[in-house]
Design an enzyme around this catalytic site. Structure first.
Site, short mmCIF file in Angstrom:
data_model
loop_
_atom_site.label_atom_id
_atom_site.label_comp_id
_atom_site.label_asym_id
_atom_site.label_seq_id
_atom_site.Cartn_x
_atom_site.Cartn_y
_atom_site.Cartn_z
N HIS A 377 -24.40 -168.77 -16.82
CA HIS A 377 -24.88 -167.41 -17.05
C HIS A 377 -25.82 -167.27 -18.24
O HIS A 377 -26.14 -166.15 -18.62
CB HIS A 377 -23.71 -166.45 -17.28
N LYS A 569 -27.33 -151.52 -22.83
CA LYS A 569 -26.91 -152.91 -22.64
C LYS A 569 -26.44 -153.39 -24.00
O LYS A 569 -26.59 -152.68 -25.00
CB LYS A 569 -28.07 -153.77 -22.15
N ARG A 570 -25.84 -154.59 -24.08
CA ARG A 570 -25.48 -155.11 -25.40
C ARG A 570 -26.72 -155.14 -26.29
O ARG A 570 -27.84 -155.32 -25.81
CB ARG A 570 -24.89 -156.51 -25.26
N LYS A 575 -32.95 -158.96 -26.16
CA LYS A 575 -33.09 -157.82 -25.27
C LYS A 575 -34.11 -156.81 -25.80
O LYS A 575 -34.53 -155.91 -25.10
CB LYS A 575 -31.73 -157.16 -25.05
N THR A 677 -27.82 -157.05 -14.77
CA THR A 677 -27.27 -156.35 -13.62
C THR A 677 -27.43 -154.84 -13.84
O THR A 677 -27.47 -154.07 -12.88
CB THR A 677 -25.78 -156.67 -13.42
N LYS A 681 -28.35 -151.55 -11.34
CA LYS A 681 -27.63 -150.26 -11.30
C LYS A 681 -28.61 -149.10 -11.47
O LYS A 681 -28.52 -148.09 -10.77
CB LYS A 681 -26.55 -150.22 -12.40
C1 NBG Z 1 -24.81 -162.76 -18.84
C2 NBG Z 1 -26.32 -162.74 -18.86
C3 NBG Z 1 -26.87 -161.64 -17.97
C4 NBG Z 1 -26.25 -161.75 -16.59
C5 NBG Z 1 -24.74 -161.78 -16.69
C6 NBG Z 1 -24.08 -161.96 -15.35
C7 NBG Z 1 -23.34 -164.00 -20.37
C8 NBG Z 1 -22.99 -165.32 -20.94
N1 NBG Z 1 -24.37 -163.96 -19.53
O1 NBG Z 1 -28.26 -161.74 -17.89
O2 NBG Z 1 -26.78 -162.57 -20.17
O3 NBG Z 1 -26.65 -160.68 -15.79
O4 NBG Z 1 -24.33 -162.85 -17.50
O5 NBG Z 1 -24.55 -163.08 -14.71
O6 NBG Z 1 -22.70 -163.03 -20.67
#
Ligand code: NBG
Length: 846
Positions: A377, A569-570, A575, A677, A681
């Site tokens: 991920h 988002k975080r 980002k 994701t 949404k």
């Molecule tokens: C996160 C990514 C996102 C991705 C999500 C789900 C982690 C390690 N990775 O870009 O930063 O959408 O995983 O796949 O949290």
């Protein structure tokens, strides 16, 4: 040879094991069940019941109906000899359950009516539920969307994870700074879970190993641990949408094996007697926030091993209930490793097979590699897990031996394929020996899995070219892409009921579970004026609702006619929330220069948590709030720009925010966001995207059409080239007057009451490093924002784009992702059992 032990399930036992009047779904049955629970489960008189009592009684009522389906599902498992998917994830960000369960069970309207007849408002009861925040962000929420799709597609599946007592912290904003508040999600009880005191497993830590020869002359290894902890299962049912299936989320909580050390207790030392109990229970106390260096966090490795060991022991237990031995384990189970957090499963499954069940090594390796698959991920190097060897050895001595043996064989294979390439051996080794020695978890997962996937096309490409390049050269057949998806049940039907109803009014309700096939039918209505009007007025309603929440939570008044421009988002430098800010400061400067400047009124909404130890992310939050304070209170601005930081962004608040957005900010540096994701949404709720060619943005743009997407910025390749050529951010700053002014403004204290030091670390990091290339993308972003602003002024055109955008987003349903995992990785099939028509029609009434 397969030998199944249990006989056929008899006719009688396949009948629902609970009488219908206990789980009926008529308004009358629901009313009665609710009052029963209030009285006999909670011990409350209706007249004095608190809002939480009402919520709990309703949750128990709904849970009965979930369990009814779950039991039917388990019976089908037994009858049909199915392959079960085990989704191993350290995080499941499920979000509040009540509303979602009502939708998936198809009983929303009956329940609403039943509550009304009893004088209660369903909405308020739904709002009462605490957020079960057992995840950090995208990765945990993805796992939750996947559970919803697995159940909806009738795939036998179990989610395995950790029952953290404290999930992700609640965020408050004080004086513009983030303050973390402990999340007490369990303080009023959790009505969805069932504790299973009889499903417990022992998990060992520390100590040493010894070898012995068993009765049949085999060499065996025995692990003599220093400490033993017990894992207790807690189950929550997960219902599929409009099907009779319910799967299970099984989370483990750590307990001491013995409550007291009696020896210490007898000697009168009460405190050391409970030491062990406290230490054991600490194991699952708290979720680790991400974006902080994990190296050396012993407790985190303990958590990972703990839940992996419990999960594998549980699977083996279930397997042996049905089969004589473990030879066909990989035919009955597909285990997905959600990132490297559960990757110790490679060594643990080997240990259980070889040491505990006397399977020989080669057979055990065959089973292990054919059972496990790994999803990566992230490409961020600092997020790739590795554990110092010493720490690893002290906690998991037997696993280290197993890893050495796996590594020896692995390197032998590589050496045979690439003779003489010792650098390649060093790069591919499971042990990093370049400095202090580490166990590389991504390598362990890659060696022990038959499939390795990224989460968006671009990400998988980069994974193959970069982080796992050697592995993709040696094992190309293992690599594949499965682009992420989100569940339309939670993120459309529940979060945006009015839009969902409008869509169903034109194309019927089948889209809710067949997004890809059905949603395109909306294209026919993109130019329909009446439809556009209805579409627009729903967006305005959603904006109004959010405006009320903003007022209540931040005191800000916002104008719903303005463009709602949202970045939630975080908070992370990659980002680039601060790129958004540089644009806003530029707009502000323009207004200050000429207060009559024509600009499209905007409300910019930020939201997201920063990891508690991530200084720069916290400073970005402070900067957002500081800029907001100045801009929002400046009479020259006259309400044309309003900046809001919405506190405590999570699943629950996300459900209010996504449906209200006009513009979705997806502006990460190309090559850094694995998928995203939130981008999906937003787009599924009618927001247009402004974004870079990063993660799944690339595919979203392909689907919705370039003309409906606001694209800017360098590509991943250009980012690399620029860095390779030597990137000097100061050149960009000096060469761009408005950028220079924006930066000067921050550094001279315009937003910090003259304090030139407050934001210096942020400014310096941009001027001297700018690792995420904000300056290089600044002008392109500015121009793109202007295009978006101009487009927003034409309401009909904008609405048309918004409709087309939704119509073309069908690919991003998590149902599509799960189908791909099933056919390309897991070899899992839906249960053959058909659903009751009555239930389907109830669900379809939504
Ligand atoms: C996160 C990514 C996102 C991705 C999500 C789900 C982690 C390690 N990775 O870009 O930063 O959408 O995983 O796949 O949290």
């Amino acid at each position: 040879m397969k030998t199944k032990m249990t006989g056929k399930v008899t006719e009688r036992s396949t009948k629902p094991c609970v009488e219908d009047d206990r789980t009926g779904i008529s308004v009358e049955s629901i009313k009665r069940a609710f009052l029963d629970h209030l009285c006999y489960t909670l011990g409350r008189f209706p007249a004095v019941a608190t809002r939480n009592d009402l919520y709990m009684a309703l949750a128990y009522t709904v849970r009965d109906r979930l369990l009814h389906r779950w039991m039917k599902t388990v019976e089908s498992y037994l009858r049909e000899d199915v392959k079960v998917v085990s989704y191993l994830s350290a995080e499941f960000l499920m979000g509040p359950q009540l509303g979602n369960n009502l939708i998936n069970l198809g009983i929303y309207h009956q329940v609403e009516q039943a509550m009304k007849e009893l004088g209660h408002e369903l909405n308020k009861m739904i709002a009462q539920e605490e957020e079960p925040g057992l995840g950090n962000g995208g990765l945990g929420r993805l796992a939750a969307c996947y559970l919803d799709s697995l159940a909806t597609l009738r795939i036998p599946a179990i989610g395995y994870g950790i029952r953290y007592e404290f999930g992700i912290f609640d965020q408050e904003i004080r004086d513009g700074w983030q303050v973390e508040v402990t999340d007490k999600w369990l303080h009023l009880g959790n009505p969805w879970e069932i504790r299973r005191p009889e499903i417990t497993f022992q998990v060992n830590f520390g100590g040493h190993t010894e070898t012995l020869c068993d009765g049949s002359g085999r060499y065996r290894v025995r692990w003599l641990p220093e400490r033993v902890v017990r894992g207790v299962a807690y189950d929550s049912p997960v219902a599929g949408y409009a099907v009779n299936q319910a799967n299970m989320l099984r989370l483990f909580s750590a307990e001491a094996c013995e409550s007291f050390d009696f020896q210490a207790f007898n000697q009168g030392d009460y405190y050391s007697a409970i030491d062990e109990k406290v230490a054991s229970e600490n194991l699952t106390k708290v979720l680790y926030p991400n974006d902080e260096p994990v190296q050396g966090k012993r407790l985190r490795l303990e958590q990972q091993y703990f839940f992996v060991s419990c999960s594998l022991q549980d699977m083996i237990r279930l397997h042996l209930l049905q089969w004589q031995n473990l030879k066909n384990f990989h035919e009955q189970y597909a285990i997905q490793l959600n990132d490297t957090h559960p990757s110790i499963a490679v060594a643990e499954l080997m240990r259980l097979l070889v040491d505990e069940h006397a399977v020989d090594w080669d057979m055990a390796w065959h089973i292990t590699t054919n059972t496990l698959a790994y999803t990566n991920h992230t490409l961020l190097p600092e997020a790739l897990e590795k554990w110092p060897l010493e720490l690893f050895a002290s906690l998991l001595p037997r696993h280290l031996e197993i890893i050495y043996e796996i590594n020896r064989r692995h390197l032998e294979t590589i050496a045979a394929l690439h003779p003489g390439d010792s650098r390649m051996l060093a790069r591919m080794s499971l042990i990093d020996e370049t400095g202090e020695r580490y166990v590389r978890m991504a390598h362990l997962a890659s060696v022990g899995s038959h499939a390795i996937n990224g989460v968006a096309a671009l990400h998988t490409d980069l994974l193959k070219k970069d982080v796992l390049r050697d592995f993709s050269r040696v094992f190309p057949e293992r690599f594949l892409n499965v682009t992420n998806g989100v569940t339309p049940r939670r993120w459309m039907v529940l979060a945006n009921p009015k839009l969902a109803a409008l869509i169903s009014s034109r194309i019927g309700g089948r889209w809710i579970s067949h997004l890809e096939e059905e949603l395109t039918k909306l294209e026919d209505f993109a130019d329909d004026r009446e439809f556009q009007q209805e579409w627009h007025s729903i967006k305005q309603d959603n904006k109004l609702q959010l405006a009320r929440m903003i007022k209540a939570r931040t005191g800000n008044t916002v104008d719903i006619e303005s463009l709602f421009d949202v970045q939630v988002k975080r908070i992370h430098e990659y980002k680039r929330q601060h790129l958004n800010l540089l644009y806003l400061i530029t707009l502000y400067n323009r207004i200050k220069e000429n207060p009559k400047t024509a600009i499209t009124p905007r409300t910019i909404i930020f939201g997201g948590k920063a990891a508690p130890g991530y200084f720069m992310a916290k400073l970005i939050i402070k900067l957002i709030n500081s800029v907001a304070e100045v801009v929002n209170n400046d009479p020259d601005v006259a309400g044309r720009i309003r900046i809001v930081f919405f506190p405590d962004f999570n699943v629950k608040t996300g459900q209010w925010i996504y449906p209200a957005a006009d513009l979705s900010e997806q502006i990460s540096t190309a090559g850094k966001e694995a998928s995203g994701t939130g981008n999906m949404k937003f787009a599924l709720n009618g927001a247009l995207t402004i974004g870079t060619l990063d993660g799944a943005n690339v595919e979203i743009r392909e689907e919705v059409g370039a003309e409906n997407f606001f694209l800017f910025g360098l590509t991943a390749e250009e980012v690399n080239d620029l860095k390779a050529r030597g990137y000097n951010p100061r050149d960009y700053c000096n060469g761009n007057e408005s950028l220079r002014r924006a930066i000067d403004c921050i550094s001279s204290g315009c937003f910090s009451r003259g304090d030139a030091n407050l934001f210096r670390p942020l400014v310096d990091s941009l001027l001297y490093h700018d690792n995420y290339l904000l300056f290089a993308d600044y002008q392109s972003y500015l121009d793109c924002q202007e295009r978006a602003a101009a487009a927003f002024r034409d309401r009909s055109q904008w609405t048309r784009k918004s409709i087309l955008n939704v119509a073309r987003m069908g690919k991003f349903s998590s149902d599509r992702s799960i189908r791909e995992y099933c056919s390309r990785i897991w070899g899992a099939k839906p249960l053959a059992d058909q659903i009751d028509d009555a239930d389907l029609s109830a669900a379809a009434r939504l």
